[in-house]
Design a protein around this motif. Structure first.
Motif, mmCIF file in Angstrom:
data_model
loop_
_atom_site.group_PDB
_atom_site.id
_atom_site.type_symbol
_atom_site.label_atom_id
_atom_site.label_comp_id
_atom_site.label_asym_id
_atom_site.label_seq_id
_atom_site.Cartn_x
_atom_site.Cartn_y
_atom_site.Cartn_z
ATOM 1 N N GLU A 1 20.483 -17.657 -5.814
ATOM 2 C CA GLU A 1 19.499 -16.593 -5.900
ATOM 3 C C GLU A 1 20.172 -15.243 -5.705
ATOM 4 N N ASN A 2 19.776 -14.282 -6.531
ATOM 5 C CA ASN A 2 20.327 -12.939 -6.440
ATOM 6 C C ASN A 2 19.295 -11.970 -5.883
ATOM 7 N N LYS A 3 19.758 -10.971 -5.143
ATOM 8 C CA LYS A 3 18.895 -9.869 -4.762
ATOM 9 C C LYS A 3 18.504 -9.102 -6.024
ATOM 10 N N PRO A 4 17.340 -8.450 -6.028
ATOM 11 C CA PRO A 4 16.948 -7.680 -7.218
ATOM 12 C C PRO A 4 18.027 -6.670 -7.609
ATOM 13 N N GLY A 5 18.385 -6.682 -8.889
ATOM 14 C CA GLY A 5 19.395 -5.753 -9.385
ATOM 15 C C GLY A 5 20.822 -6.185 -9.143
ATOM 16 N N TYR A 6 21.012 -7.372 -8.565
ATOM 17 C CA TYR A 6 22.352 -7.869 -8.256
ATOM 18 C C TYR A 6 22.618 -9.159 -9.035
ATOM 19 N N THR A 7 23.897 -9.499 -9.139
ATOM 20 C CA THR A 7 24.306 -10.754 -9.750
ATOM 21 C C THR A 7 25.534 -11.268 -9.019
ATOM 22 N N HIS A 8 25.965 -12.472 -9.384
ATOM 23 C CA HIS A 8 27.122 -13.073 -8.714
ATOM 24 C C HIS A 8 28.418 -12.679 -9.400
ATOM 25 N N PHE A 9 29.398 -12.326 -8.587
ATOM 26 C CA PHE A 9 30.782 -12.233 -9.029
ATOM 27 C C PHE A 9 31.539 -13.211 -8.133
ATOM 28 N N GLY A 10 31.695 -14.462 -8.621
ATOM 29 C CA GLY A 10 32.118 -15.524 -7.724
ATOM 30 C C GLY A 10 31.036 -15.724 -6.680
ATOM 31 N N TYR A 11 31.427 -15.781 -5.417
ATOM 32 C CA TYR A 11 30.453 -15.952 -4.340
ATOM 33 C C TYR A 11 29.886 -14.626 -3.841
ATOM 34 N N GLU A 12 30.438 -13.545 -4.338
ATOM 35 C CA GLU A 12 30.008 -12.220 -3.897
ATOM 36 C C GLU A 12 28.843 -11.733 -4.749
ATOM 37 N N GLN A 13 27.849 -11.096 -4.117
ATOM 38 C CA GLN A 13 26.779 -10.453 -4.866
ATOM 39 C C GLN A 13 27.149 -9.000 -5.116
ATOM 40 N N VAL A 14 27.073 -8.592 -6.384
ATOM 41 C CA VAL A 14 27.450 -7.235 -6.775
ATOM 42 C C VAL A 14 26.342 -6.655 -7.643
ATOM 43 N N PRO A 15 26.231 -5.328 -7.737
ATOM 44 C CA PRO A 15 25.256 -4.743 -8.668
ATOM 45 C C PRO A 15 25.492 -5.279 -10.079
ATOM 46 N N ALA A 16 24.396 -5.611 -10.790
ATOM 47 C CA ALA A 16 24.514 -6.235 -12.107
ATOM 48 C C ALA A 16 25.370 -5.406 -13.057
ATOM 49 N N GLY A 17 25.278 -4.088 -12.956
ATOM 50 C CA GLY A 17 26.045 -3.230 -13.839
ATOM 51 C C GLY A 17 27.523 -3.195 -13.543
ATOM 52 N N GLU A 18 27.921 -3.783 -12.417
ATOM 53 C CA GLU A 18 29.323 -3.743 -11.993
ATOM 54 C C GLU A 18 30.096 -4.993 -12.423
ATOM 55 N N LYS A 19 29.387 -6.092 -12.695
ATOM 56 C CA LYS A 19 30.088 -7.358 -12.941
ATOM 57 C C LYS A 19 30.995 -7.276 -14.159
ATOM 58 N N GLN A 20 30.509 -6.668 -15.225
ATOM 59 C CA GLN A 20 31.293 -6.642 -16.461
ATOM 60 C C GLN A 20 32.659 -6.013 -16.253
ATOM 61 N N SER A 21 32.709 -4.905 -15.520
ATOM 62 C CA SER A 21 33.989 -4.237 -15.303
ATOM 63 C C SER A 21 34.884 -5.057 -14.385
ATOM 64 N N ARG A 22 34.286 -5.753 -13.431
ATOM 65 C CA ARG A 22 35.099 -6.564 -12.527
ATOM 66 C C ARG A 22 35.666 -7.787 -13.243
ATOM 67 N N VAL A 23 34.862 -8.415 -14.095
ATOM 68 C CA VAL A 23 35.375 -9.528 -14.907
ATOM 69 C C VAL A 23 36.475 -9.037 -15.839
ATOM 70 N N ALA A 24 36.285 -7.840 -16.408
ATOM 71 C CA ALA A 24 37.313 -7.261 -17.280
ATOM 72 C C ALA A 24 38.629 -7.113 -16.526
ATOM 73 N N GLY A 25 38.566 -6.712 -15.273
ATOM 74 C CA GLY A 25 39.771 -6.584 -14.476
ATOM 75 C C GLY A 25 40.485 -7.906 -14.282
#
Length: 252
Positions: A4-28
């Motif tokens: 389950e994610n907090k509103p506006g958040y998604t998973h980056f591995g086990y960490e919850q991050v703002p949904a708009g941030e995941k794409q750049s972190r995966v790119a890294g």
């Protein structure tokens, strides 16, 4: 870990991050590992990833003259096989959101003597292709890194011709409990060490292990594909469910 994610958040591995941030972190992550990606796949799977991909290629059943899109195609393993199957009258496009992975894919296709493959940098959630463009679309080991998986499935379904098929090759959930325990030990103890000493990037391979655990299981992904409008969805477990291939069709 909870899915389950907090509103506006998604998973980056086990960490919850703002949904708009995941794409750049995966790119890294993938920019960091691009040059050693295939070597690491061989080491991590002991070469078995080649059999998983061969199964997916056979299941796709690409015929001469067909049009194929390889989403998140990275270094081009699937693309290369589909180019041979589609032949000179067909077309295969290699797509990835990450420029470094596309560059590695271009280099490897050239080294293999494969020509005539357009490369497109694109987000799976909003593919830049017309409706009903492809006979077959595949995404191999990429869906778990997508922020909005439902949007990606809808986008891929939209781009399929009526009668076309989507294949999702992805890490999944082992269906044998002793295998599941051994797999956990391997994933969280061995993979980060391989990442540290071979790819010089322990953190990225720890993320990859975590991202596999946060990915939907076989039944959930089947439901998601059906929810995106795909029909006749079938699930094929490989290596005890460590990997699964989901195949669905756009019938109209």
């Amino acid at each position: 870990m909870s899915s389950e994610n907090k509103p506006g958040y998604t998973h980056f591995g086990y960490e919850q991050v703002p949904a708009g941030e995941k794409q750049s972190r995966v790119a890294g992550v993938f920019s960091s590992v691009a040059r050693r990606y295939d070597l690491m796949n061989d080491l991590m799977s002991m070469g078995i990833h080649r059999l998983w991909k061969r199964f997916a290629v056979d299941l796709a059943g690409v015929r001469p003259g067909e049009t194929v899109l390889d989403v998140a195609g990275g270094t081009g393993d699937l693309t290369k096989a589909f180019r041979r199957a589609a032949g000179p009258q067909g077309q295969v496009i290699l797509s990835d959101i990450n420029a470094a992975m596309l560059g590695e894919g271009r280099r490897r296709l050239i080294d293999a003597g494969v020509s005539g493959v357009p490369l497109v940098q694109a987000n799976a959630e909003c593919l830049p292709f017309a409706d009903a463009s492809f006979d077959c679309i595949t995404i191999g080991f990429g869906l778990r890194n997508v922020t909005d998986k439902d949007a990606a499935l809808r986008s891929m379904r939209r781009c399929l011709k009526p009668g076309g098929r989507l294949l999702v090759l992805e890490f999944s959930k082992p269906v044998i409990e002793p295998l599941s325990r051994a797999y956990d030990q391997y994933s969280f103890k061995v993979l980060p060490l391989l990442g540290r000493y071979v790819a010089q990037d322990e953190a990225s391979y720890r993320y990859l292990a975590e991202s596999i655990r946060m990915h939907p299981d076989q039944a959930t992904l089947k439901d998601m594909m059906e929810g995106a409008g795909l029909e006749r969805v079938q699930v094929y477990n490989l290596t005890g469910g460590i990997v699964a291939v989901h195949r669905g069709f756009r019938l109209q």
